[in-house]
Design a protein around this motif. Structure first.
Motif, mmCIF file in Angstrom:
data_model
loop_
_atom_site.group_PDB
_atom_site.id
_atom_site.type_symbol
_atom_site.label_atom_id
_atom_site.label_comp_id
_atom_site.label_asym_id
_atom_site.label_seq_id
_atom_site.Cartn_x
_atom_site.Cartn_y
_atom_site.Cartn_z
ATOM 1 N N ALA A 143 26.263 12.418 -27.633
ATOM 2 C CA ALA A 143 25.111 11.797 -28.302
ATOM 3 C C ALA A 143 25.488 11.337 -29.702
ATOM 4 C CB ALA A 143 23.946 12.782 -28.364
ATOM 5 N N ASP A 144 26.272 12.148 -30.403
ATOM 6 C CA ASP A 144 26.699 11.764 -31.746
ATOM 7 C C ASP A 144 27.599 10.533 -31.707
ATOM 8 O OD1 ASP A 144 25.276 13.824 -32.876
ATOM 9 O OD2 ASP A 144 26.987 15.185 -33.026
ATOM 10 N N LEU A 145 28.440 10.447 -30.682
ATOM 11 C CA LEU A 145 29.309 9.279 -30.550
ATOM 12 C C LEU A 145 28.475 8.032 -30.306
ATOM 13 C CD1 LEU A 145 32.382 8.979 -30.689
ATOM 14 C CD2 LEU A 145 32.437 9.067 -28.190
ATOM 15 N N ASP A 146 27.462 8.143 -29.477
ATOM 16 C CA ASP A 146 26.563 7.004 -29.236
ATOM 17 C C ASP A 146 25.832 6.603 -30.509
ATOM 18 O OD1 ASP A 146 27.227 6.779 -26.576
ATOM 19 O OD2 ASP A 146 25.552 7.996 -25.856
ATOM 20 N N ALA A 147 25.479 7.585 -31.315
ATOM 21 C CA ALA A 147 24.727 7.323 -32.549
ATOM 22 C C ALA A 147 25.632 7.001 -33.729
ATOM 23 C CB ALA A 147 23.862 8.537 -32.890
ATOM 24 N N ARG A 148 26.944 7.030 -33.497
ATOM 25 C CA ARG A 148 27.925 6.831 -34.574
ATOM 26 C C ARG A 148 27.661 7.824 -35.725
ATOM 27 N NH1 ARG A 148 29.946 4.332 -31.022
ATOM 28 N NH2 ARG A 148 31.106 2.365 -31.168
ATOM 29 N N LEU A 149 27.476 9.087 -35.337
ATOM 30 C CA LEU A 149 27.198 10.137 -36.302
ATOM 31 C C LEU A 149 28.367 11.119 -36.314
ATOM 32 C CD1 LEU A 149 25.121 11.500 -38.226
ATOM 33 C CD2 LEU A 149 24.339 12.814 -36.231
ATOM 34 N N VAL A 150 28.973 11.290 -37.484
ATOM 35 C CA VAL A 150 30.025 12.289 -37.644
ATOM 36 C C VAL A 150 29.352 13.555 -38.142
ATOM 37 C CG1 VAL A 150 32.202 12.864 -38.760
ATOM 38 C CG2 VAL A 150 31.708 10.487 -38.163
ATOM 39 N N GLY A 179 28.020 5.678 -38.728
ATOM 40 C CA GLY A 179 26.946 4.760 -39.081
ATOM 41 C C GLY A 179 26.218 5.379 -40.260
ATOM 42 N N ALA A 180 25.065 5.984 -39.985
ATOM 43 C CA ALA A 180 24.358 6.719 -41.032
ATOM 44 C C ALA A 180 25.110 8.021 -41.312
ATOM 45 C CB ALA A 180 22.934 7.011 -40.590
ATOM 46 N N ALA A 181 25.144 8.414 -42.573
ATOM 47 C CA ALA A 181 25.838 9.651 -42.946
ATOM 48 C C ALA A 181 24.966 10.854 -42.621
ATOM 49 C CB ALA A 181 26.185 9.631 -44.429
ATOM 50 N N ASP A 182 25.603 11.944 -42.243
ATOM 51 C CA ASP A 182 24.903 13.184 -41.935
ATOM 52 C C ASP A 182 24.562 13.918 -43.232
ATOM 53 O OD1 ASP A 182 24.088 15.317 -39.966
ATOM 54 O OD2 ASP A 182 25.567 16.417 -41.137
ATOM 55 N N ALA A 183 23.289 14.172 -43.471
ATOM 56 C CA ALA A 183 22.843 14.774 -44.735
ATOM 57 C C ALA A 183 23.436 16.163 -44.945
ATOM 58 C CB ALA A 183 21.319 14.839 -44.760
ATOM 59 N N ASP A 184 23.511 16.972 -43.880
ATOM 60 C CA ASP A 184 24.074 18.312 -44.019
ATOM 61 C C ASP A 184 25.545 18.248 -44.396
ATOM 62 O OD1 ASP A 184 21.647 19.450 -43.384
ATOM 63 O OD2 ASP A 184 22.127 19.749 -41.265
#
Length: 399
Positions: A143-150, A179-184
């Motif tokens: 899911a993170d790969l689809d969302a481009r979330l590291v 994509g969008a940066a992970d806040a944590d």
């Protein structure tokens, strides 16, 4: 069920290796970057295998099958299989016993999830069965790969405390996949930024150059500034460093120039070769890298064509990148074109030619030769007849 598709999965030498290791069932799975990149349709740079087998058993089985192995990291369970189509790293499943932010003490395990849990990001903890190519995902990496979330696995701060280098790895992977940066992740990187000081300069340099060598590191570089990372790893960063990086990236796009991490590092620094040399020394860069960084940090000359300037610069292959970074806008495109495939012609005179003109042996010979060469460059490298004429004029004026 998600499956990977990649050309490398059909390699005969890989199949032979896996057959030797899997004689008694499910002992090996593809893992990490190869799986991630296959899902993204990207050619894998390296193929990594995770296995339940201990390294001694891996080597024994492969040697029985006639395959050569190299014990590249036995303490951490890693063996490299030397295959006809490229090496493959095989690492025993592990769990962390103790970590100090720089090194980890590990123990072997046979639990796939336990091994996945010690990895850094969810997109790097994906396994694929070599037989079915089905992907196993324990922590939401698909899911993170689809969302481009590291995203870090579990608590971001805890992952960073295990290995401080993960701060820079976060920004590198964000530059490549995010994509969008992970806040944590950003909060944890900000909190623990000073822990990067405990790392070796070599590890920082390697990760930094990988980050800057990505297709477009600008957004990640800005996030690093926001999180206070540059003040720790590169306190020499110029106030307009990010703006200069942005200009360089734009010029790369306009001219089709290939990314060069060292040049992008220079863009972040002031135009000061002595300062650049200090940075290169601290980062333990190679002699070649150190010379190049110093060149890139030097102001572009105020006069002369690109070829005239190139004739006096060493190393010669640093001129085009230097021009791309430091030359005026009006000069960049034509200057780069003029340097494509061009090499400065050999200067046709030597010391004996100067002596033959009546110049006395000694320092005067080098002085006259240098003046002739300067005029030869200024006239865009004329042929030998014109050079001899120049030589005669310079020798006469030298008395």
């Amino acid at each position: 069920m998600t499956r990977i598709t990649a050309v490398w999965t059909a390699r005969d030498d890989l199949a032979a290796m896996l057959a030797a290791l899997n004689v008694d069932g499910d002992q090996c799975r593809y893992v990490g970057g190869a799986v991630r990149d296959a899902l993204l349709g990207i050619e894998a740079a390296d193929i990594d295998i995770a296995t339940r087998l201990h390294p001694e058993e891996v080597m024994a089985r492969l040697e029985t099958a006639g395959l050569r192995t190299v014990p590249t990291g036995l303490a951490h369970g890693t063996v490299t299989a030397v295959l006809p189509n490229g090496p493959v790293e095989i690492t025993t499943l592990r769990r962390d016993v103790a970590t100090d932010g720089r090194h980890a003490e590990v123990a072997f395990t046979d639990d796939w999830r336990e091994d996945a849990a010690r990895r850094d990001f969810t997109i790097n903890a994906l396994f694929a069965d070599p037989a079915t190519l089905e992907v196993t995902d324990y922590f939401g990496g698909l899911a993170d790969l689809d969302a481009r979330l590291v995203r870090f696995i579990g608590d971001a701060g805890a992952r960073i405390l295990e290995d401080h280098l993960r701060i820079l790895r976060y920004f590198r992977f964000h530059a490549r996949f995010g994509g969008a940066a992970d806040a944590d992740a950003l909060a944890a990187c900000t909190t623990h930024a000073d822990r990067l000081k405990a790392l070796s300069r070599e590890r920082i340099a390697r990760e930094l150059l990988l980050l800057l060598g990505s297709a477009d590191p600008l957004a990640a570089a800005q996030l690093m500034a926001d999180c206070g990372i540059w003040r720790v790893i590169l306190p020499e960063t110029a106030p307009d460093g990010l703006a200069q990086l942005e200009i360089l990236l734009a010029r790369e796009g306009q001219t089709g120039a290939l990314p060069e991490a060292l040049l992008r590092l220079a863009a972040l620094l002031p135009t000061d070769p002595l300062l650049a040399d200090t940075v290169a020394a601290r980062l333990r860069l190679s002699k070649t890298q150190r010379l190049a960084l110093g060149r890139y940090a030097t102001p572009w000359p105020t006069s002369g064509t690109a070829r005239q300037i190139a004739a006096e610069v060493q190393p010669a292959d640093s001129v085009a990148p230097w021009l791309l970074l430091r030359a005026p806008d009006a000069m960049v495109s034509e200057g780069l074109k003029s340097l494509e495939g061009w090499q400065a012609p050999q200067f046709p005179l030597g010391g004996r030619d100067i002596l033959a003109l009546g110049v006395h042996a000694g320092p005067a010979v080098a002085k006259v030769l240098g003046e002739i060469r300067q005029r030869w460059i200024a006239e865009d490298f004329p042929e030998a007849d014109r050079v001899r004429q120049i030589a005669s004029e310079v020798a006469q004026s030298a008395g």
